[in-house]
Design a protein around this motif. Structure first.
Motif, PDB file in Angstrom:
ATOM      1  N   GLY A 209     -21.143  49.332 109.869  1.00  0.00           N
ATOM      2  CA  GLY A 209     -20.988  48.809 108.512  1.00  0.00           C
ATOM      3  C   GLY A 209     -21.929  49.489 107.533  1.00  0.00           C
ATOM      4  O   GLY A 209     -21.545  49.809 106.406  1.00  0.00           O
TER       5      GLY A 209
ATOM      6  N   VAL B 249     -21.693  37.970 108.424  1.00  0.00           N
ATOM      7  CA  VAL B 249     -21.154  38.992 109.333  1.00  0.00           C
ATOM      8  C   VAL B 249     -21.908  38.952 110.670  1.00  0.00           C
ATOM      9  O   VAL B 249     -21.297  39.060 111.735  1.00  0.00           O
ATOM     10  CB  VAL B 249     -21.225  40.395 108.682  1.00  0.00           C
ATOM     11  CG1 VAL B 249     -20.984  41.491 109.683  1.00  0.00           C
ATOM     12  CG2 VAL B 249     -20.216  40.480 107.540  1.00  0.00           C
TER      13      VAL B 249
ATOM     14  N   LEU C  66     -14.805  48.271 107.374  1.00  0.00           N
ATOM     15  CA  LEU C  66     -13.980  48.075 106.179  1.00  0.00           C
ATOM     16  C   LEU C  66     -14.764  47.327 105.097  1.00  0.00           C
ATOM     17  O   LEU C  66     -14.799  47.746 103.938  1.00  0.00           O
ATOM     18  CB  LEU C  66     -12.708  47.309 106.526  1.00  0.00           C
ATOM     19  CG  LEU C  66     -11.795  46.973 105.350  1.00  0.00           C
ATOM     20  CD1 LEU C  66     -11.302  48.240 104.650  1.00  0.00           C
ATOM     21  CD2 LEU C  66     -10.630  46.115 105.818  1.00  0.00           C
ATOM     22  N   GLY C  67     -15.402  46.233 105.484  1.00  0.00           N
ATOM     23  CA  GLY C  67     -16.198  45.466 104.515  1.00  0.00           C
ATOM     24  C   GLY C  67     -17.326  46.296 103.931  1.00  0.00           C
ATOM     25  O   GLY C  67     -17.599  46.238 102.729  1.00  0.00           O
TER      26      GLY C  67
ATOM     27  N   TRP D  76     -14.618  47.049 113.366  1.00  0.00           N
ATOM     28  CA  TRP D  76     -13.789  47.592 112.280  1.00  0.00           C
ATOM     29  C   TRP D  76     -13.884  46.747 111.021  1.00  0.00           C
ATOM     30  O   TRP D  76     -13.809  47.260 109.910  1.00  0.00           O
ATOM     31  CB  TRP D  76     -12.339  47.771 112.733  1.00  0.00           C
ATOM     32  CG  TRP D  76     -12.262  48.806 113.802  1.00  0.00           C
ATOM     33  CD1 TRP D  76     -11.957  48.621 115.115  1.00  0.00           C
ATOM     34  CD2 TRP D  76     -12.588  50.207 113.682  1.00  0.00           C
ATOM     35  NE1 TRP D  76     -12.058  49.808 115.809  1.00  0.00           N
ATOM     36  CE2 TRP D  76     -12.436  50.803 114.955  1.00  0.00           C
ATOM     37  CE3 TRP D  76     -12.996  51.014 112.616  1.00  0.00           C
ATOM     38  CZ2 TRP D  76     -12.672  52.153 115.181  1.00  0.00           C
ATOM     39  CZ3 TRP D  76     -13.225  52.364 112.861  1.00  0.00           C
ATOM     40  CH2 TRP D  76     -13.061  52.915 114.125  1.00  0.00           C
ATOM     41  N   LEU D  77     -14.083  45.447 111.180  1.00  0.00           N
ATOM     42  CA  LEU D  77     -14.294  44.574 110.026  1.00  0.00           C
ATOM     43  C   LEU D  77     -15.565  44.975 109.287  1.00  0.00           C
ATOM     44  O   LEU D  77     -15.586  45.048 108.053  1.00  0.00           O
ATOM     45  CB  LEU D  77     -14.371  43.118 110.489  1.00  0.00           C
ATOM     46  CG  LEU D  77     -14.644  42.077 109.411  1.00  0.00           C
ATOM     47  CD1 LEU D  77     -13.507  42.024 108.399  1.00  0.00           C
ATOM     48  CD2 LEU D  77     -14.847  40.710 110.049  1.00  0.00           C
ATOM     49  N   CYS D  78     -16.620  45.259 110.046  1.00  0.00           N
ATOM     50  CA  CYS D  78     -17.878  45.711 109.435  1.00  0.00           C
ATOM     51  C   CYS D  78     -17.669  47.029 108.684  1.00  0.00           C
ATOM     52  O   CYS D  78     -18.203  47.219 107.598  1.00  0.00           O
ATOM     53  CB  CYS D  78     -18.962  45.885 110.492  1.00  0.00           C
ATOM     54  SG  CYS D  78     -19.589  44.339 111.161  1.00  0.00           S
TER      55      CYS D  78
ATOM     56  N   ARG E  89     -16.015  43.004 118.604  1.00  0.00           N
ATOM     57  CA  ARG E  89     -14.706  42.840 117.958  1.00  0.00           C
ATOM     58  C   ARG E  89     -14.803  42.941 116.441  1.00  0.00           C
ATOM     59  O   ARG E  89     -13.804  43.178 115.775  1.00  0.00           O
ATOM     60  CB  ARG E  89     -14.101  41.508 118.359  1.00  0.00           C
ATOM     61  CG  ARG E  89     -13.735  41.468 119.810  1.00  0.00           C
ATOM     62  CD  ARG E  89     -13.123  40.135 120.179  1.00  0.00           C
ATOM     63  NE  ARG E  89     -12.908  40.103 121.611  1.00  0.00           N
ATOM     64  CZ  ARG E  89     -12.962  39.019 122.333  1.00  0.00           C
ATOM     65  NH1 ARG E  89     -13.208  37.854 121.757  1.00  0.00           N
ATOM     66  NH2 ARG E  89     -12.774  39.059 123.622  1.00  0.00           N
ATOM     67  N   SER E  90     -16.000  42.772 115.898  1.00  0.00           N
ATOM     68  CA  SER E  90     -16.176  42.849 114.441  1.00  0.00           C
ATOM     69  C   SER E  90     -16.430  44.281 113.954  1.00  0.00           C
ATOM     70  O   SER E  90     -16.635  44.493 112.764  1.00  0.00           O
ATOM     71  CB  SER E  90     -17.328  41.940 113.993  1.00  0.00           C
ATOM     72  OG  SER E  90     -18.570  42.432 114.454  1.00  0.00           O
TER      73      SER E  90
END
Length: 180
Positions: free
Chosen positions: A27, A173, A84-85, A80-82, A77-78
């Motif tokens: 991230g 997050v 993108l965010g 790709w979320l990290c 699991r986070s």
């Protein structure tokens, strides 16, 4: 005792922390990438420093990735979320300029440094490999915080607005990553 009722070991905690830290470094790389993309227009004098910070974060991600691989663990699991965010946050703050960029780094690193110290306290002596990986990045993260703080202009709008939002988002997050 069944697998579901087993209490997590300190090594399990170390692996979970490493996964979340690995995702967090991803991230951070994404934040700096987004900021660099727009700082060309809004804060060109910061690009060299942002690129340096991004290189540090890439090295940090590699440290955690190597330890996860050694343990036979997948990434969080986070992850790709990290990413993108982080990229969206980087683009937004890059668009807002120098003070927003600096305020974001100070806010993120304040939360990260506090969590790293808590992680070390929980893992020291119980999971030396995880503690070593975490210890390897603290001085860089402190330097990012301190150097960015020198760019802040006291009493300006963006630090007052962004700091609580970015800090709360970073905490969320981390919380989510520990539970995914």
């Amino acid at each position: 005792m069944g697998e579901c009722t087993r209490a997590p070991s300190v090594t399990d905690l170390g692996s979970r922390i490493l996964k979340v830290n690995h995702a967090g470094e991803h991230g951070a790389i994404s934040i700096y990438s987004g900021q660099i993309a727009l700082a060309r227009f809004t804060a060109p004098d910061l690009i060299h420093e942002l690129a340096e910070f991004r290189r540090h974060e890439q090295r940090h991600r590699a440290i955690f990735g190597t330890e996860l691989q050694r343990r036979g663990q997948r990434r969080c699991r986070s992850y790709w979320l990290c990413g993108l965010g982080g990229f969206l946050l980087g683009m937004l703050t890059g668009l807002l300029g120098r003070n927003a960029i600096a305020a974001t780094t100070v806010a993120v690193e304040s939360v990260v440094l506090r969590h790293l110290e808590q992680q070390l306290a929980a893992l020291r002596g119980a999971d030396p490999a995880a503690a070593t990986a975490i210890s390897a990045i603290i001085s860089d993260e402190q330097r990012h915080h301190d150097r960015s703080a020198t760019h802040l202009q006291a009493g300006r709008f963006w630090p007052r607005v962004l700091s609580p939002v970015v800090s709360a988002s970073t905490e969320a997050v981390i919380w989510l990553g520990m539970r995914l």
